[in-house]
Design a protein around this motif. Structure first.
Motif, PDB file in Angstrom:
ATOM      1  N   THR A  32       0.841  -1.202   0.000  1.00 28.23           N
ATOM      2  CA  THR A  32       0.000   0.000   0.000  1.00 28.23           C
ATOM      3  C   THR A  32       0.873   1.249   0.000  1.00 28.23           C
ATOM      4  OG1 THR A  32      -1.551  -1.241   1.325  1.00 28.23           O
ATOM      5  CG2 THR A  32      -1.938   1.103   1.189  1.00 28.23           C
ATOM      6  N   PHE A  36       1.162   4.390  -2.802  1.00 34.17           N
ATOM      7  CA  PHE A  36       1.035   5.818  -2.499  1.00 34.17           C
ATOM      8  C   PHE A  36       2.244   6.580  -3.043  1.00 34.17           C
ATOM      9  CE2 PHE A  36      -1.936   4.826   1.120  1.00 34.17           C
ATOM     10  CZ  PHE A  36      -2.985   5.518   0.579  1.00 34.17           C
ATOM     11  N   LEU A  39       2.143   7.229  -6.715  1.00 31.32           N
ATOM     12  CA  LEU A  39       1.195   8.225  -7.206  1.00 31.32           C
ATOM     13  C   LEU A  39       1.768   9.632  -7.246  1.00 31.32           C
ATOM     14  CD1 LEU A  39      -1.962   6.927  -5.392  1.00 31.32           C
ATOM     15  CD2 LEU A  39      -1.667   7.099  -7.837  1.00 31.32           C
ATOM     16  N   ASN A  40       2.710   9.909  -6.369  1.00 34.93           N
ATOM     17  CA  ASN A  40       3.212  11.273  -6.302  1.00 34.93           C
ATOM     18  C   ASN A  40       4.468  11.503  -7.126  1.00 34.93           C
ATOM     19  OD1 ASN A  40       1.663  13.168  -5.089  1.00 34.93           O
ATOM     20  ND2 ASN A  40       2.061  12.385  -3.041  1.00 34.93           N
ATOM     21  N   PHE A 214     -14.602  25.364   2.953  1.00 31.81           N
ATOM     22  CA  PHE A 214     -14.634  23.907   2.825  1.00 31.81           C
ATOM     23  C   PHE A 214     -15.989  23.456   3.310  1.00 31.81           C
ATOM     24  CE2 PHE A 214     -10.494  24.087   1.666  1.00 31.81           C
ATOM     25  CZ  PHE A 214      -9.866  22.854   1.597  1.00 31.81           C
ATOM     26  N   LEU A 217     -17.753  19.638   5.187  1.00 32.78           N
ATOM     27  CA  LEU A 217     -16.812  18.875   6.007  1.00 32.78           C
ATOM     28  C   LEU A 217     -16.387  19.757   7.158  1.00 32.78           C
ATOM     29  CD1 LEU A 217     -14.538  17.026   3.477  1.00 32.78           C
ATOM     30  CD2 LEU A 217     -16.101  16.043   5.102  1.00 32.78           C
TER      31      LEU A 217
ATOM     32  N   LYS B  48     -11.613  -1.044   3.900  1.00 31.31           N
ATOM     33  CA  LYS B  48     -11.567   0.403   4.089  1.00 31.31           C
ATOM     34  C   LYS B  48     -10.288   0.978   3.466  1.00 31.31           C
ATOM     35  CE  LYS B  48     -13.345   3.338   7.709  1.00 31.31           C
ATOM     36  NZ  LYS B  48     -13.759   3.429   9.086  1.00 31.31           N
ATOM     37  N   LEU B  53      -7.419   3.744  -0.741  1.00 25.86           N
ATOM     38  CA  LEU B  53      -6.358   3.734  -1.747  1.00 25.86           C
ATOM     39  C   LEU B  53      -6.918   4.067  -3.129  1.00 25.86           C
ATOM     40  CD1 LEU B  53      -3.328   3.101  -1.995  1.00 25.86           C
ATOM     41  CD2 LEU B  53      -3.965   0.829  -2.710  1.00 25.86           C
ATOM     42  N   GLN B  56      -7.650   7.689  -3.156  1.00 28.22           N
ATOM     43  CA  GLN B  56      -6.391   8.446  -3.228  1.00 28.22           C
ATOM     44  C   GLN B  56      -5.852   8.407  -4.649  1.00 28.22           C
ATOM     45  OE1 GLN B  56      -4.731  10.078  -0.875  1.00 28.22           O
ATOM     46  NE2 GLN B  56      -5.305   9.274   1.113  1.00 28.22           N
ATOM     47  N   ALA B  57      -5.952   7.218  -5.273  1.00 28.73           N
ATOM     48  CA  ALA B  57      -5.455   7.075  -6.646  1.00 28.73           C
ATOM     49  C   ALA B  57      -6.275   7.943  -7.584  1.00 28.73           C
ATOM     50  CB  ALA B  57      -5.529   5.612  -7.072  1.00 28.73           C
ATOM     51  N   LEU B  60      -5.353  11.661  -6.725  1.00 29.06           N
ATOM     52  CA  LEU B  60      -4.006  12.098  -7.108  1.00 29.06           C
ATOM     53  C   LEU B  60      -3.791  12.055  -8.614  1.00 29.06           C
ATOM     54  CD1 LEU B  60      -1.833  10.683  -4.236  1.00 29.06           C
ATOM     55  CD2 LEU B  60      -1.997  13.041  -4.932  1.00 29.06           C
ATOM     56  N   GLN B  63      -5.690  14.963  -9.945  1.00 28.84           N
ATOM     57  CA  GLN B  63      -5.005  16.209  -9.575  1.00 28.84           C
ATOM     58  C   GLN B  63      -3.797  16.448 -10.480  1.00 28.84           C
ATOM     59  OE1 GLN B  63      -3.795  16.294  -5.454  1.00 28.84           O
ATOM     60  NE2 GLN B  63      -2.559  18.099  -5.740  1.00 28.84           N
ATOM     61  N   TYR B 117     -20.613  13.411  -9.060  1.00 29.10           N
ATOM     62  CA  TYR B 117     -20.263  13.880 -10.399  1.00 29.10           C
ATOM     63  C   TYR B 117     -18.922  13.313 -10.850  1.00 29.10           C
ATOM     64  CZ  TYR B 117     -23.925  17.259  -9.381  1.00 29.10           C
ATOM     65  OH  TYR B 117     -25.112  17.838  -9.061  1.00 29.10           O
ATOM     66  N   LYS B 150     -18.394  17.991  -5.023  1.00 20.15           N
ATOM     67  CA  LYS B 150     -18.413  19.420  -5.352  1.00 20.15           C
ATOM     68  C   LYS B 150     -17.001  19.849  -5.734  1.00 20.15           C
ATOM     69  CE  LYS B 150     -20.292  23.718  -3.700  1.00 20.15           C
ATOM     70  NZ  LYS B 150     -20.989  24.430  -2.650  1.00 20.15           N
ATOM     71  N   ASN B 152     -14.697  23.546  -6.819  1.00 20.30           N
ATOM     72  CA  ASN B 152     -14.660  24.998  -7.018  1.00 20.30           C
ATOM     73  C   ASN B 152     -13.315  25.395  -7.600  1.00 20.30           C
ATOM     74  OD1 ASN B 152     -17.179  25.964  -5.985  1.00 20.30           O
ATOM     75  ND2 ASN B 152     -16.446  25.401  -3.944  1.00 20.30           N
ATOM     76  N   THR B 164     -10.553  23.608  -5.055  1.00 20.95           N
ATOM     77  CA  THR B 164     -10.985  22.867  -3.869  1.00 20.95           C
ATOM     78  C   THR B 164     -11.998  21.832  -4.345  1.00 20.95           C
ATOM     79  OG1 THR B 164     -12.631  24.562  -3.460  1.00 20.95           O
ATOM     80  CG2 THR B 164     -10.710  24.633  -2.079  1.00 20.95           C
ATOM     81  N   PHE B 166     -14.346  18.147  -3.260  1.00 20.65           N
ATOM     82  CA  PHE B 166     -14.864  17.280  -2.202  1.00 20.65           C
ATOM     83  C   PHE B 166     -15.297  15.966  -2.834  1.00 20.65           C
ATOM     84  CE2 PHE B 166     -15.776  21.685  -1.578  1.00 20.65           C
ATOM     85  CZ  PHE B 166     -15.242  21.945  -0.339  1.00 20.65           C
ATOM     86  N   GLU B 173     -15.324  10.708   3.537  1.00 23.13           N
ATOM     87  CA  GLU B 173     -15.248  11.799   2.575  1.00 23.13           C
ATOM     88  C   GLU B 173     -13.817  12.305   2.490  1.00 23.13           C
ATOM     89  OE1 GLU B 173     -18.256  14.232   4.465  1.00 23.13           O
ATOM     90  OE2 GLU B 173     -19.474  14.038   2.656  1.00 23.13           O
ATOM     91  N   GLN B 175     -11.263  15.610   0.894  1.00 22.71           N
ATOM     92  CA  GLN B 175     -11.228  16.954   0.334  1.00 22.71           C
ATOM     93  C   GLN B 175      -9.795  17.292  -0.054  1.00 22.71           C
ATOM     94  OE1 GLN B 175     -12.662  19.474   3.457  1.00 22.71           O
ATOM     95  NE2 GLN B 175     -10.868  19.209   4.711  1.00 22.71           N
ATOM     96  N   ILE B 176      -9.662  18.084  -1.105  1.00 21.01           N
ATOM     97  CA  ILE B 176      -8.313  18.522  -1.495  1.00 21.01           C
ATOM     98  C   ILE B 176      -8.349  20.003  -1.824  1.00 21.01           C
ATOM     99  CG2 ILE B 176      -7.283  16.386  -2.367  1.00 21.01           C
ATOM    100  CD1 ILE B 176      -8.103  17.315  -5.186  1.00 21.01           C
ATOM    101  N   ILE B 177      -7.216  20.636  -1.663  1.00 23.22           N
ATOM    102  CA  ILE B 177      -7.060  22.016  -2.103  1.00 23.22           C
ATOM    103  C   ILE B 177      -5.657  22.137  -2.672  1.00 23.22           C
ATOM    104  CG2 ILE B 177      -6.479  22.756   0.263  1.00 23.22           C
ATOM    105  CD1 ILE B 177      -7.725  25.493  -0.511  1.00 23.22           C
TER     106      ILE B 177
END
Lengths: 402, 189
Positions: A32, A36, A39-40, A214, A217, B48, B53, B56-57, B60, B63, B117, B150, B152, B164, B166, B173, B175-177
């Protein structure tokens, strides 16, 4: 004679099985982590490429254009930084004062290619910026191992030629699009108003100052660092939940971890419980709310009973009035109604006899009064009709329960 | 010579006593239960972790793709400075339009119980684009993110966009910024 039996082999096998199980788990965790890391790689490669480009530009800063290191022939070199390796080539372009920088980054056995075509523009006003980018492109992953630098120049030429052809048309359309009054019109103009879009406003999006919110959340436990910097010991979410006996309305059988419901809407019933317990108002056994609110009926159901008691206490102390003999307890608490409730809280505190309270309680009331005073304009002016969440309510308790 | 060995005695010891059987059964049951508990807990954690993962995949990879597109662009048309928009419209390195917009993922929305979405990329080429009759071939849509609740796009300065986003998964949940700056903002030759 001692009988041998199978006890020892059984214990041995079980130990072996557990051992193998633990080894498998640790291998899984390793894999795992490796995924990760993988990915970066693009971001790391990009950082290396930018550092390499800075080196090439620094060469121009120190030597000036006429003495640049790639003046007579291309400069090619390889260097290792940040755990990766870059291979840089800087060369003159056929147009005067224009040069190309190609950087191939090798990171974790993968290649990434970054290309810049830059123009040298000495500017006496801003001597920190000697170049402007004319063209930049990237080839992540497998395409990055291309060693055909000349092919890249040809691609840049072709893309720039296309950019020239499109220049007038794209800017004309951009101006039209930019002046549209709504995003719907923008998408319509560009022919991409596709089915399945979220509902878009008839106006342009709002102007945001500061960090965009945000939404949905809420913060989890307040980090210790905040309390450390403020020098105040704030309780943890767990302590607050215990202090306000919230498992009575969020039974662990239904809500094993209260943090998972932080984003759900906060009902007027829940808020009544929060406020009554925050102000330490005695929870009364005779229930005037039942007589005054048509939608509150006697019950033995524990959660509803707690709600009824809290609403009665709040009603008796002038904190809630309801509307036309109805409390609307299951409705979500909206911000403008929260402002009304906070005004009632201030009145309650102002009318509270100091003789009936301890110094600690008076200090707490003072904090609640000051907090409520600062929050009222916020609740009234910003999104007054939007609802609060359980997270908002718990945040209030966290803030004021010291 | 007669070979004497304790065969009869050995035969007597072949079976198990009741105590042995009971002890072994209890021991095996205890070990089995503990292994099962460990394994079931680990299985839940693994599910989980796998979902984390995958998210995250998704996040990322999307992104990186979005950042690459922003970095390769020349100009941002929507949003205007300061606007906080769910749509990003840029002019790319070849002076074509690139529009990023959320499009509802119907099957996933039904599964999750709330609207989810996909962030889609539409590349609108100027060579074939007709403003009097604008059209787009939907087969050219490219998905950047999935599980999006969502998003933005906020233009903090003419060259930098703050994103940003979600995301919703089955159990949690995300979130990234992040910021992306245009690296093609100079004039073309």
């Amino acid at each position: 004679m001692q009988k041998k039996g199978y006890i020892f082999p059984a214990v041995l096998m079980a130990t072996l099985a557990i051992g193998l199980f633990i080894v498998t788990l640790s291998q899984l965790q390793k894999s795992t982590k490796a995924q990760f890391k993988h990915l970066n790689e693009y971001q790391r490669a990009f950082n290396i490429a930018c550092s390499a480009l800075v080196e090439a530009l620094a060469d121009l800063q120190t030597k000036q254009w006429n003495n640049r290191s790639f003046k007579n022939s291309p400069v090619v070199y390889t260097k290792e930084i940040y755990g990766g390796q870059f291979n840089l080539k800087a060369e003159n372009h056929s147009v005067e004062n224009v040069f190309n920088v190609v950087i191939r980054v090798k990171y974790s056995e993968k290649y990434f290619l970054f290309y810049w075509r830059l123009k040298y523009v000495p500017d006496l006003i801003d001597f920190t910026t000697l170049t402007i980018p004319l063209y930049h492109t990237q080839f992540p992953g497998a395409k990055g191992d291309s060693s055909d630098f000349d092919g890249l120049n040809a691609k840049a030429d072709k893309d720039l030629e296309k950019a020239s052809e499109n220049y007038i048309k794209v800017h004309k359309i951009a101006e039209i699009v930019n002046n549209k009054d709504s995003l719907n019109e923008v998408l319509q103009t560009l022919g991409v108003k596709l089915p399945g879009l979220p509902e878009l406003s008839d106006n342009r999006p709002p102007i945001v100052t500061g960090l965009p919110p945000f939404e949905n959340l809420k913060p989890r436990d307040l980090p210790d660092i905040i309390s450390q910097t403020k020098g105040i010991s704030k309780p943890s979410l767990k302590e607050v939940i215990e202090k306000f006996r919230l498992p009575e309305i969020y039974p662990p059988t239904k809500v094993p971890d209260i943090r998972e419901i932080l984003t759900i809407p906060l009902t007027r019933f829940e808020l009544a419980v929060y406020v009554v317990r925050l102000l330490e108002i005695p929870e009364i056994s005779d229930l005037p709310a039942i007589e005054n609110f048509n939608d509150i009926t006697p019950t033995e159901e524990p959660i509803q009973k707690t709600f009824n008691t809290a609403v009665s206490s709040a009603f008796e102390n002038g904190l809630v009035q309801g509307w036309k003999n109805t409390f609307f307890g299951k409705e979500v608490m909206v911000r403008e109604h929260m402002a009304i409730l906070l005004r009632n809280v201030i009145t309650y505190i102002d009318n509270f006899s100091p003789n009936a309270a301890t110094t600690e309680q008076l200090n707490k009331f003072q904090r609640i009064r000051s907090w409520a005073g600062s929050k009222i304009p916020e609740y009234e002016k910003i999104n007054p009709t939007s609802g609060l969440s359980v997270g908002d309510g718990l945040e209030m308790l966290l803030e004021l329960s010291m | 010579m007669q070979l004497i060995y304790n065969k009869p005695e050995y035969r007597q010891n072949v079976g198990f006593t009741l105590v042995e059987i009971l002890f072994t059964t209890i021991l095996v049951a205890l070990l089995g239960t503990s292994i099962f508990t460990l394994s079931s807990g680990a299985n839940k954690t693994q599910i989980k972790a796998t979902e984390d993962l995958q998210m995250q995949a998704n996040i990322l990879t999307g992104q990186n793709e979005l950042l690459r597109n922003i970095r390769e662009s020349r100009n941002i048309v929507v949003p205007r400075p300061g606007e906080n928009s769910p749509i990003l419209c840029m002019i790319d390195k070849t002076n074509d339009f690139r529009v990023f917009l959320p499009i509802k993922d119907e099957p996933l929305s039904q599964k999750m119980g709330y609207p989810v979405y996909k962030l889609a990329l539409c590349n609108q080429e100027m060579k074939t684009f007709n403003i009097d009759n604008p059209a787009f071939d939907k087969s050219k849509l490219k998905t950047i993110f999935t599980n999006l609740k969502k998003i933005n796009f906020w233009l903090t300065n003419p060259n930098t966009i703050t994103v940003t986003a979600f995301f919703g998964a089955q159990q949690r949940e995300f979130q990234i910024i992040f910021d992306g700056a245009l690296m093609n903002a100079g004039e073309h030759e």
